[in-house]
Design an enzyme around this catalytic site. Sequence first.
Site, PDB file in Angstrom:
ATOM      1  N   ASP A 187       0.852  -1.186   0.000  1.00  0.00           N
ATOM      2  CA  ASP A 187       0.000   0.000   0.000  1.00  0.00           C
ATOM      3  C   ASP A 187       0.891   1.241   0.000  1.00  0.00           C
ATOM      4  O   ASP A 187       1.903   1.290   0.698  1.00  0.00           O
ATOM      5  CB  ASP A 187      -0.874  -0.030   1.268  1.00  0.00           C
ATOM      6  CG  ASP A 187      -1.886   1.112   1.249  1.00  0.00           C
ATOM      7  OD1 ASP A 187      -2.959   0.931   0.637  1.00  0.00           O
ATOM      8  OD2 ASP A 187      -1.567   2.181   1.823  1.00  0.00           O
ATOM      9  N   ASN A 195      -1.836  13.157  -3.812  1.00  0.00           N
ATOM     10  CA  ASN A 195      -2.784  13.674  -4.801  1.00  0.00           C
ATOM     11  C   ASN A 195      -3.204  15.104  -4.479  1.00  0.00           C
ATOM     12  O   ASN A 195      -3.223  15.963  -5.364  1.00  0.00           O
ATOM     13  CB  ASN A 195      -4.034  12.795  -4.861  1.00  0.00           C
ATOM     14  CG  ASN A 195      -3.906  11.707  -5.915  1.00  0.00           C
ATOM     15  OD1 ASN A 195      -3.101  11.854  -6.846  1.00  0.00           O
ATOM     16  ND2 ASN A 195      -4.683  10.662  -5.777  1.00  0.00           N
ATOM     17  N   ASP A 204      -0.847  10.242 -10.332  1.00  0.00           N
ATOM     18  CA  ASP A 204      -0.887   9.108 -11.263  1.00  0.00           C
ATOM     19  C   ASP A 204       0.530   8.675 -11.636  1.00  0.00           C
ATOM     20  O   ASP A 204       0.835   7.477 -11.703  1.00  0.00           O
ATOM     21  CB  ASP A 204      -1.631   9.506 -12.544  1.00  0.00           C
ATOM     22  CG  ASP A 204      -3.145   9.503 -12.333  1.00  0.00           C
ATOM     23  OD1 ASP A 204      -3.573   9.047 -11.239  1.00  0.00           O
ATOM     24  OD2 ASP A 204      -3.879   9.946 -13.241  1.00  0.00           O
ATOM     25  N   ASP A 230      -4.635   2.612  -4.459  1.00  0.00           N
ATOM     26  CA  ASP A 230      -3.236   2.752  -4.053  1.00  0.00           C
ATOM     27  C   ASP A 230      -2.668   1.439  -3.527  1.00  0.00           C
ATOM     28  O   ASP A 230      -1.723   1.409  -2.786  1.00  0.00           O
ATOM     29  CB  ASP A 230      -3.100   3.857  -3.016  1.00  0.00           C
ATOM     30  CG  ASP A 230      -4.007   3.611  -1.814  1.00  0.00           C
ATOM     31  OD1 ASP A 230      -4.768   2.592  -1.844  1.00  0.00           O
ATOM     32  OD2 ASP A 230      -3.961   4.404  -0.870  1.00  0.00           O
TER      33      ASP A 230
END
Lengths: 304, 124, 209
Positions: A187, A195, A204, A230
């Site tokens: 993770d 973000n 991204d 994620d």
Amino acid sequence: MNDAHLPGILNCINEGIVLIKRDLEITYWNPFMENLHGEKSSKVLGRKLEDVLPSLKQPFFSRAMEQLVASGNPVFFSAAMHRDLINGQHQVNLKMNRIQVGDELILMLEFIDVTGQFKRINQLRCYVSQLSHLNTELKQKEKVIEKLAYYDRLTGVANRALFEKFADKYLSLAKRRNTMLGLMFVDVNEFKMINDTYGHNTGDKVMTRVASLLTESTRKHDIVCRYGGDEFLVLLPDIRTMNDYYQIASRIEANKRRRIIQDGYSIAVSLSIGISFYPDDGLTISELVSRADEYMYADKQNSR
Amino acid sequence: MTKLLIVDDSKFSQKITRSFLDRYLDDVTFDFADDGQAGLEKFDAWHPDYIIVDLLMPKLRGQDMIKQVKLSDPDARVIVLSADVQHHVREEVESLGVLTFVNKPLDDKKARELGTLIGKSSRG
Amino acid sequence: MADKLNSSDIMTELFNIGVGQAANTLSDIIGKRIDLSIPNVSILNPEKGKHVLDQYLAQVAEGTVMVSSISFDQQLEGRVSLLFPADKMHQFIALCLHETWDEEAVTKEFTDIDYDTIREIGNIVINSMIGELSNAVSIPVKYTLPEIDVLDHACADHFVVFGDSQLVLIMYLDFDIEGTEIAGAIVINMALNSLEEILDQINKLYNGV
């Protein structure tokens, strides 16, 4: 029937018929030949064959005619090997026969129009090449579709569908071979914050970098899969000793916390990792996934 | 005495060549070889005045035998008698410096011409 | 009559000349050099001939052959078949026609144009061989244009008539056109007395040979 009918019959035949004497002087030229060649009978009678049909000057034609005069055995020339024998408009096969008329020998040349065959075959070839072109296109499209169906569009690593395909395959292989199957849950910590801070576009790209990092750290047959926003799963088949695992783990560990430069920002990226093993942590893929998820969560808590 | 070596893998052809040439040559002695390799050996041992050689033969092809012969004696007098009459074959062989190239089958007319050729150049 | 070894040597030489001429004509027409191997004629009784031929068909042609054949039946009686392995024929035809040959493209089927090309090649080879034989022994031989056929699972029975008075002459014919080798065979099914007549005539013509 009387011989007087013969010229009339030859006039009706749908083949170019030319009669020549031994010295190759033309004595008969039927209407069909007029059509093929374009020259009227009256213009060619009494002339030498090779003056009217210059392509027959080639030595193998004269040799064949000499042999025909001597032996009487027929000779055949194919349109394919002798293109444009009369002219460019018609492709013809040429058959030559010797005929004895009283004391005289005459040669009969039959020009058989096969232009239609050539056209049909060219058409066929055209279709075949179009088909093969289409086929190539289809194959390329198939590849694209497969890529769409099995790979994550953003990162290019496997998606869940491909993961499931391989997970079952590797699990049954491990059962059969009595080896371990490792399943790693990865993770990206604080991805939402990345973000929010740097924008989705940069986020991204970070995700893509993580995917490459995982791919580079694992072995050829390991499967890296983007599992969710994620989250990544990594399948590690054919683990025989814990040492096999440590080798991979240490490579990933080295990249667990690092700063990467992306779009001019220096971004801190850290990973939480949990790993489960068949058979110790579970006997099915879903058991292994939820166990790895738990370990990952524990790892996340520890790192805070 | 003119010494003539006939190199041909067909015994039948050897005999025909001999009997045709016999009609047009006096005072000539023949020897034979069944392939290019044997022909080369006979050439070295016997020193014939003329070699009549076929092209398509086992072990050593006529072309290759002629090359070797010409290496050891550039003036060697070689006549080719072959059924392989493709013009590039002919060109290749003629570039090796042979006296003449005769198409098989040998017949009376060709034999007479060969007889004249051999008679003349052996006198000269 | 000459003994067996001799007769095979004689026939080899006669056909050799014919094959040389055929190669010359074909080479003139297609404008390419053709390399030949040394043909060797075996003269066999039908039983042995069938065995040898079946072996060729199984090994070289793997069962499918393209055949050009003619019959002759006056003073000399027999049938000549020119066999080529079918799988090589597309390549061979493409070479003769100066076309590029594409293994993937087009079907395995032969078109009428292919048949006509093979008819001409068959005509050239058979004309040269039988013509040469006929000249050498001064016996006229009459025949027609070759019939062309593609045979799957061909076996010797297609080409050989069995009978005590029959002989089978088999000659392997290897062409090499620009590196493509075509291993063909010529099968002549001939009446025993026809061969005897040929050999007698040769003895007469080349007396003392």
